[in-house]
Design a protein around this motif. Structure first.
Motif, short mmCIF file in Angstrom:
data_model
loop_
_atom_site.label_atom_id
_atom_site.label_comp_id
_atom_site.label_asym_id
_atom_site.label_seq_id
_atom_site.Cartn_x
_atom_site.Cartn_y
_atom_site.Cartn_z
N LEU A 1 42.36 -25.57 20.78
CA LEU A 1 42.26 -24.62 19.74
C LEU A 1 43.32 -23.52 20.51
N ASP A 2 44.21 -23.93 19.86
CA ASP A 2 45.50 -22.69 20.18
C ASP A 2 46.61 -22.65 19.73
N LYS A 3 47.44 -22.10 18.69
CA LYS A 3 48.84 -22.87 18.41
C LYS A 3 50.33 -23.36 19.75
N ASN A 4 51.06 -23.75 18.98
CA ASN A 4 51.84 -25.14 19.42
C ASN A 4 52.00 -24.08 21.04
N ASN A 5 52.01 -24.55 22.96
CA ASN A 5 52.37 -23.99 23.55
C ASN A 5 52.64 -25.16 24.82
#
Length: 519
Positions: free
Chosen positions: A63-67
């Motif tokens: 659960l996070d933005k693109n990375n």
């Protein structure tokens, strides 16, 4: 590091870490990983999963933005034989919880930006035993500290090609998101797009679409499969994307037409060098002829349309030469032909029999990238998959000379009187009006006709337009029964993260108290 050890995406990281160890693998913000660094970090992660009790076919969720971490987690999970799932970070906390619990994940990898949302549902998680924060948060172990505690030694857990590798959730445009299951074999089959996209180990890819969406994750898998350098955009703002294309000399990217439109209208469009761009693939919706013309003027690149579903990944493509074919100008209105290895059928959804050319039916797709089912949803799996391996898409389309012409989702088709009306046909006309920035057409209840056509219009900044003018423009270009009988002007249209308009949301106020039997 025999190829026989592991028929998964991990095997390619092993290969590149051996043959191109110091070459750039992935970059995000100001950090670049080499292939050997990705291999070592993914190996640490695999051992961390094992220590937490994650075994083969267990789930982990992101659960996070693109990375960069998403791809480390995906590769490390593959090394451990585990399955990676990702949550749409734009969801409300309650919706995030629903996916996390449905996934049955044992480990949650949580971006520090979403700790506040996590705190609203953490007590209700049913299967998560370990939370690792990408960044820092009080009371939770940081991702970097967690990696550092484990050895950078590949565990070489044996896996099978038919085992599940990724669990990707649908956008939920028609209801609750479903967990789409992809095998190791299906993940590796993304290489089928490498030749037409002209991607190889000399390429630099820009991943701007969300990695919880098939287009973003698949492009990253293609980069790993081919040994390309992938640049990950955490922020998909036009200024950010334009800057990244120029800075990293991007050769290929995938965008949605709505983002392409924002790019060419950005004040920064003339401030950067885009000469490195070789191929721009677009997906999620067709491109209007006017937008394509403007894009071709600005980007000296090949344009290629991709059509598919979360459940199928890429299924057709409209090649660059088809976009500019003077002998067949209508082909720009299609989504192209089947990708090699893909079988398309257009069938009568009631009988499953193939329909004739130019007759609208339901698209069925058999592809090496197809899902093998939905997680914990046998009924939906039976509804979606045929006995001989086709995915029933729910998309209405016709075929001509091998080219697939989408009409609309079958459920979006408007039945007005005795006529079938396909919103996309109306939308393609109205979007050409110089005052209209965005458009969606839906069916609304009509006592006389059962349904009638309504246009939801977003105007360009500073533009003015009346309902009568919109209807008159439609009447000048369309048969009368296809024309809107009413128009509503909105500030923006609701879209999911992949750029698709949420027509379910637009229809709801009109059909909420009406039992809809048609369309």
């Amino acid at each position: 590091m025999s190829v026989d050890i592991d028929p998964s995406i991990a095997e390619y990281v092993r290969r590149w870490a051996t043959t191109r160890s110091d070459a750039p693998c992935m970059s995000c913000d100001n950090v670049t990983l080499t292939w050997s660094e990705l291999h070592d970090r993914a190996s640490r992660l695999a051992h961390g999963l094992a220590e937490t009790g994650v075994g083969p076919q267990d789930r982990v969720v992101f659960l996070d933005k693109n990375n960069l971490e998403f791809f480390e987690i995906t590769v490390g999970s593959a090394m451990a034989g585990a399955v990676t799932a990702a949550v749409n970070w734009r969801l409300a906390p309650r919706e995030m919880l629903q996916i996390i619990n449905h996934s049955t994940a044992k480990v949650l990898f949580l971006g520090e930006e979403f700790v506040e949302q996590y705190e609203q549902f953490c007590d209700e998680m049913t299967t998560v035993e370990k939370v690792v924060v990408i960044g820092k948060a009080p009371g939770l172990e940081s991702y970097e500290d967690w990696l550092e505690r484990h050895v950078a030694k590949d565990p070489l857990v044996p896996v099978r090609s038919d085992e599940t590798a990724m669990q990707m959730y649908t956008s939920g445009t028609t209801g609750l998101p479903k967990g789409v299951l992809f095998s190791n074999r299906a993940v590796l089959a993304t290489e089928g797009m490498a030749e037409v996209l002209r991607v190889d180990e000399t390429s630099t890819l820009l991943i701007s679409m969300p990695v919880f969406h098939s287009a973003g994750a698949s492009l990253g898998m293609l980069g790993i499969r081919t040994g390309a350098h992938s640049v990950i955009a955490r922020d998909a703002a036009p200024a950010t994307l334009l800057s990244l294309i120029a800075r990293w000399r991007i050769t290929m990217t995938t965008l949605v037409p709505a983002v392409l439109k924002m790019l060419i209208e950005s004040p920064e469009i003339n401030q950067h060098d885009f000469s490195s761009l070789d191929t721009i693939a677009y997906a999620a919706s067709p491109i209007s002829p006017e937008l394509l013309r403007r894009c071709l003027e600005i980007f000296d690149a090949r344009f290629l349309q991709i059509y598919g579903l979360t459940e199928t990944q890429s299924a057709t493509n409209l090649l660059p030469e088809d976009h500019l074919d003077p002998e067949h100008p209508d082909r720009i209105l299609s989504v192209g032909r089947a990708i090699p290895g893909v079988t398309l059928r257009v069938v009568d959804p009631a009988t499953g029999d193939d329909v004739d050319d130019d007759v609208v039916g339901e698209v069925w797709i058999k592809a090496p990238t197809n899902m093998h089912g939905y997680w914990r949803n046998e009924e939906a799996t039976r509804d979606a998959l045929t006995d001989d391996g086709f995915v029933r898409t729910g998309d209405g389309a016709s075929m001509r000379d091998g080219y697939l012409y989408l009409r609309d989702r079958l459920k979006d088709m408007i039945v007005s009187g005795a006529e079938n009306v396909y919103p996309i046909e109306i939308e393609n006309i109205l979007i050409e009006h110089p005052a209209i920035n965005d458009i969606a057409v839906i069916g609304v209840p009509s006592n006389r006709w059962g349904e009638t056509v309504k246009a939801m219009v977003v105007l360009n900044t500073g533009a003015t337009l009346t309902e009568d003018e919109v209807i008159a423009y439609a009447r000048a270009n369309l048969a009368a029964y296809k024309c809107p009988t009413s128009v509503e002007f909105l500030d923006e249209l609701p879209r999911n993260p992949s750029g698709k308009i949420l027509k379910r949301v637009l229809r709801l106020p009109y059909w909420n108290d009406v039992e809809r039997h048609i369309g």
